[in-house]
Enzyme design. Structure first.
Site, PDB file in Angstrom:
ATOM      1  N   LYS A 135     -12.238  -2.116   5.877  1.00 50.09           N
ATOM      2  CA  LYS A 135     -11.330  -2.923   6.674  1.00 50.09           C
ATOM      3  C   LYS A 135     -11.785  -2.990   8.135  1.00 50.09           C
ATOM      4  CE  LYS A 135      -8.640  -3.684   3.158  1.00 50.09           C
ATOM      5  NZ  LYS A 135      -7.681  -2.693   2.702  1.00 50.09           N
ATOM      6  N   TRP A 138       0.832  -1.218   0.000  1.00 47.23           N
ATOM      7  CA  TRP A 138       0.000   0.000   0.000  1.00 47.23           C
ATOM      8  C   TRP A 138       0.856   1.253   0.000  1.00 47.23           C
ATOM      9  CZ3 TRP A 138      -4.184  -1.478  -1.925  1.00 47.23           C
ATOM     10  CH2 TRP A 138      -4.749  -2.698  -1.575  1.00 47.23           C
ATOM     11  N   ASP A 167      -2.132   6.506   6.384  1.00 43.65           N
ATOM     12  CA  ASP A 167      -3.131   5.564   5.874  1.00 43.65           C
ATOM     13  C   ASP A 167      -3.411   4.570   6.993  1.00 43.65           C
ATOM     14  OD1 ASP A 167      -4.557   3.540   4.682  1.00 43.65           O
ATOM     15  OD2 ASP A 167      -3.104   3.132   3.086  1.00 43.65           O
TER      16      ASP A 167
HETATM   17  C1  LIG Z   1      -7.045  -2.120   1.514  1.00 40.93           C
HETATM   18  C2  LIG Z   1      -6.075  -1.034   1.739  1.00 40.93           C
HETATM   19  C3  LIG Z   1      -5.963   0.045   0.845  1.00 40.93           C
HETATM   20  C4  LIG Z   1      -6.764   0.137  -0.422  1.00 40.93           C
HETATM   21  O1  LIG Z   1      -8.086   0.393  -0.124  1.00 40.93           O
HETATM   22  P1  LIG Z   1      -9.180   0.609  -1.272  1.00 40.93           P
HETATM   23  O2  LIG Z   1     -10.321   1.150  -0.475  1.00 40.93           O
HETATM   24  O3  LIG Z   1      -9.427  -0.722  -1.885  1.00 40.93           O
HETATM   25  O4  LIG Z   1      -8.654   1.585  -2.243  1.00 40.93           O
HETATM   26  C5  LIG Z   1      -5.061   1.037   1.142  1.00 40.93           C
HETATM   27  N1  LIG Z   1      -4.296   0.989   2.241  1.00 40.93           N
HETATM   28  C6  LIG Z   1      -4.375  -0.032   3.123  1.00 40.93           C
HETATM   29  C7  LIG Z   1      -3.501  -0.025   4.336  1.00 40.93           C
HETATM   30  C8  LIG Z   1      -5.269  -1.075   2.898  1.00 40.93           C
HETATM   31  O5  LIG Z   1      -5.350  -2.083   3.768  1.00 40.93           O
END
Ligand SMILES: *Cc1c(COP(=O)(O)O)cnc(C)c1O
Length: 354
Positions: A191, A100, A167
């Site tokens: 998530k 990511w 993030d």
């Molecule tokens: C799943 C994930 C993403 C991507 O998320 P999307 O909503 O599918 O764009 C980005 N960063 C992390 C840490 C993730 O676990």
């Protein structure tokens, strides 16, 4: 039979949230309308959006501190480019802890110089780098609090003079942190806070307005802030279900209430991975994620037997990310300790039979 859902995302949500959400699909708050058909401009939905924005700040302890919350579309991946669009004038510093972060770095480079201040690519992202330096002239520092794929988690964050951007997609609302250290936090909802379709963005407003480029409306945080996250049609259902999940968490005592359970679940599973002769963990111990535990069988010939055993026990979504293989147990807020006990029992049963 309801499964023990270890999927990394979209993921498990509280059962009572599924029940409330399904009721709202039929009749939203006795309005005679489904949540799927109400206008996003209706008083009812504006209240949902405002409660969701408020709850996000409240759970993070960021009320009345200059922060605002948005629910945007395009997932966390859209934030990989919205962040530099709005904040990167010349140079930004990124910590690379896996897939990511790598993707975030790639998007950042469209907007200016990106300095990768540290990376754990040398050891297949099994650890969180330390001892890196952040250039003084960087416009911001970006990191990924929890690497969903490799199962690593930042246990501490550097003291930085620049805006700190994080993030937190896969560990938002899972553990107590001083969130006021961060200037921008984003998280794809699917998530740990809701269904797929929306991303939470929490911004300290005073970091905006510092870049000279013109920003298209949909990419501009200020535009979304000015319109209270209603610049265009938001993901009505995803925001609603995220709001229900945040209400559920608040009733559990918020992050402080859920964190001990998350710790117990992680201790139980990692304890078994370390005790058992059959399994090995992927991530360095001190950097292990409490949300996504990655591990594998030492002897691959047991794979077929183990896979059919956990499947029969009602465990779902245990396969590792397609780029890594092995196993990954995602133990988000809504997962009970009992579900982890079921998995641990299967691991022990395999040992008895092996
Ligand atoms: C799943 C994930 C993403 C991507 O998320 P999307 O909503 O599918 O764009 C980005 N960063 C992390 C840490 C993730 O676990």
């Amino acid at each position: 039979m309801k499964k023990h859902n270890y999927s990394a995302g979209p993921c498990i949500l509280p059962q009572e949230v599924f029940e409330q959400a399904s009721q709202a699909v039929l009749d939203f708050n006795q309005s005679g309308l489904s949540i799927l058909e109400i206008s996003h401009r209706s008083k009812e939905f504006v209240e949902v959006m405002e409660e969701a924005r408020q709850l996000a700040l409240e759970l993070l302890g960021l009320e009345n501190k200059g922060y605002k919350a948005l629910f945007l579309q395009g997932g966390a991946s859209m934030q990989f480019l919205m962040v530099p669009y709005n904040l990167l004038q010349n140079k930004a510093a990124y910590l690379n802890t896996g897939t990511w972060s790598t993707k975030a770095i790639k998007e950042g480079k469209f907007f200016g110089e990106v300095v990768e201040v540290g990376s754990s690519a040398d050891k297949d992202f099994r650890y969180i780098p330390t001892g890196y330096e952040i250039p003084q002239d960087a416009d911001y520092f970006h990191c990924t609090s929890n690497n969903t794929i490799y199962g690593t988690q930042m246990k501490s964050f550097p003291e930085v003079s620049q805006p700190l951007v994080c993030d937190m997609s896969s560990d938002i609302f899972s553990r107590q942190l001083d969130f006021s250290k961060f200037d921008l936090i984003y998280a794809g909802a699917q998530k740990n806070m809701g269904p797929a379709g929306t991303a939470l963005v929490v911004i300290k407003e005073d970091i905006l307005g510092k870049v000279t480029r013109s920003i298209p409306s949909m990419m501009d945080y200020q535009v979304h802030l000015n319109k209270a996250s209603m610049f265009n049609t938001p993901a009505v259902f995803a925001v609603y279900v995220s709001m229900l999940t945040m209400r559920w968490l608040k009733n559990k005592g918020g992050i402080a209430g859920i964190e001990p359970l998350n710790q117990k679940k992680a201790d139980l599973l990692y304890g078994e991975i370390d005790r058992s002769e059959l399994f090995q963990g992927y991530a360095r111990k001190e950097d292990r994620s409490n949300m996504n535990a990655t591990f594998s069988l030492k002897d691959d010939s047991l794979k077929e037997r183990f896979d059919s055993m956990w499947n029969e026990a009602g465990v779902n979504g245990l396969n590792g990310h397609r780029s890594l293989g092995g196993y990954r147990a995602s133990m988000y807020n809504a997962m009970n300790l009992e579900s982890v006990q079921v998995l641990v029992e299967v691991m022990q049963e395999l040992e008895r039979r092996a």
